[in-house]
Scaffold this motif. Structure first.
Motif, mmCIF file in Angstrom:
data_model
loop_
_atom_site.group_PDB
_atom_site.id
_atom_site.type_symbol
_atom_site.label_atom_id
_atom_site.label_comp_id
_atom_site.label_asym_id
_atom_site.label_seq_id
_atom_site.Cartn_x
_atom_site.Cartn_y
_atom_site.Cartn_z
ATOM 1 N N ALA A 19 5.899 22.251 -10.626
ATOM 2 C CA ALA A 19 6.044 22.329 -12.076
ATOM 3 C C ALA A 19 5.318 23.571 -12.579
ATOM 4 O O ALA A 19 4.311 23.979 -12.013
ATOM 5 C CB ALA A 19 5.470 21.080 -12.728
ATOM 6 N N PRO A 20 5.811 24.196 -13.625
ATOM 7 C CA PRO A 20 5.139 25.382 -14.151
ATOM 8 C C PRO A 20 3.776 25.027 -14.752
ATOM 9 O O PRO A 20 3.590 23.935 -15.287
ATOM 10 C CB PRO A 20 6.096 25.897 -15.226
ATOM 11 N N LYS A 21 2.813 25.951 -14.663
ATOM 12 C CA LYS A 21 1.496 25.723 -15.233
ATOM 13 C C LYS A 21 1.533 26.119 -16.707
ATOM 14 O O LYS A 21 2.022 27.185 -17.060
ATOM 15 C CB LYS A 21 0.455 26.535 -14.483
ATOM 16 N N VAL A 22 1.006 25.231 -17.547
ATOM 17 C CA VAL A 22 1.044 25.442 -18.984
ATOM 18 C C VAL A 22 -0.369 25.283 -19.537
ATOM 19 O O VAL A 22 -1.071 24.330 -19.198
ATOM 20 C CB VAL A 22 1.985 24.416 -19.665
ATOM 21 N N ASP A 23 -0.805 26.216 -20.403
ATOM 22 C CA ASP A 23 -2.100 26.114 -21.049
ATOM 23 C C ASP A 23 -1.917 25.346 -22.355
ATOM 24 O O ASP A 23 -1.299 25.833 -23.301
ATOM 25 C CB ASP A 23 -2.672 27.511 -21.320
#
Length: 78
Positions: A41-45
């Motif tokens: 999964a993409p890393k999201v801040d």
């Protein structure tokens, strides 16, 4: 009204006959197969969120109710 019922009945008979003859098929479909392979999964801040509570006193208006004969009463006690 009677003509409408005759048409609906006739349509039902025609549909049943077509199903018996194999010209109309209801159901029998299938869902497509889906294959999912590994990944990440993409890393999201997301950031931060502050949650808290505060106690406050809120002024509520006083409501008075009058009977039909003119006698006055307070609706809500303090």
């Amino acid at each position: 009204m009677r003509a409408l019922l005759v048409l609906v009945g006739l349509a039902a008979v025609v549909l049943i006959v077509l199903m018996l003859l194999g010209m109309v098929s209801i159901g029998g479909g299938s869902l497509p197969r889906v294959a999912v392979e590994g990944g990440q999964a993409p890393k999201v801040d997301v950031g931060t969120i502050d949650v808290g509570t505060v106690n406050k006193t809120i002024a509520v208006p006083r409501v008075e109710v009058q009977k039909a004969d003119g006698v006055e009463r307070a609706a809500a006690p303090k």
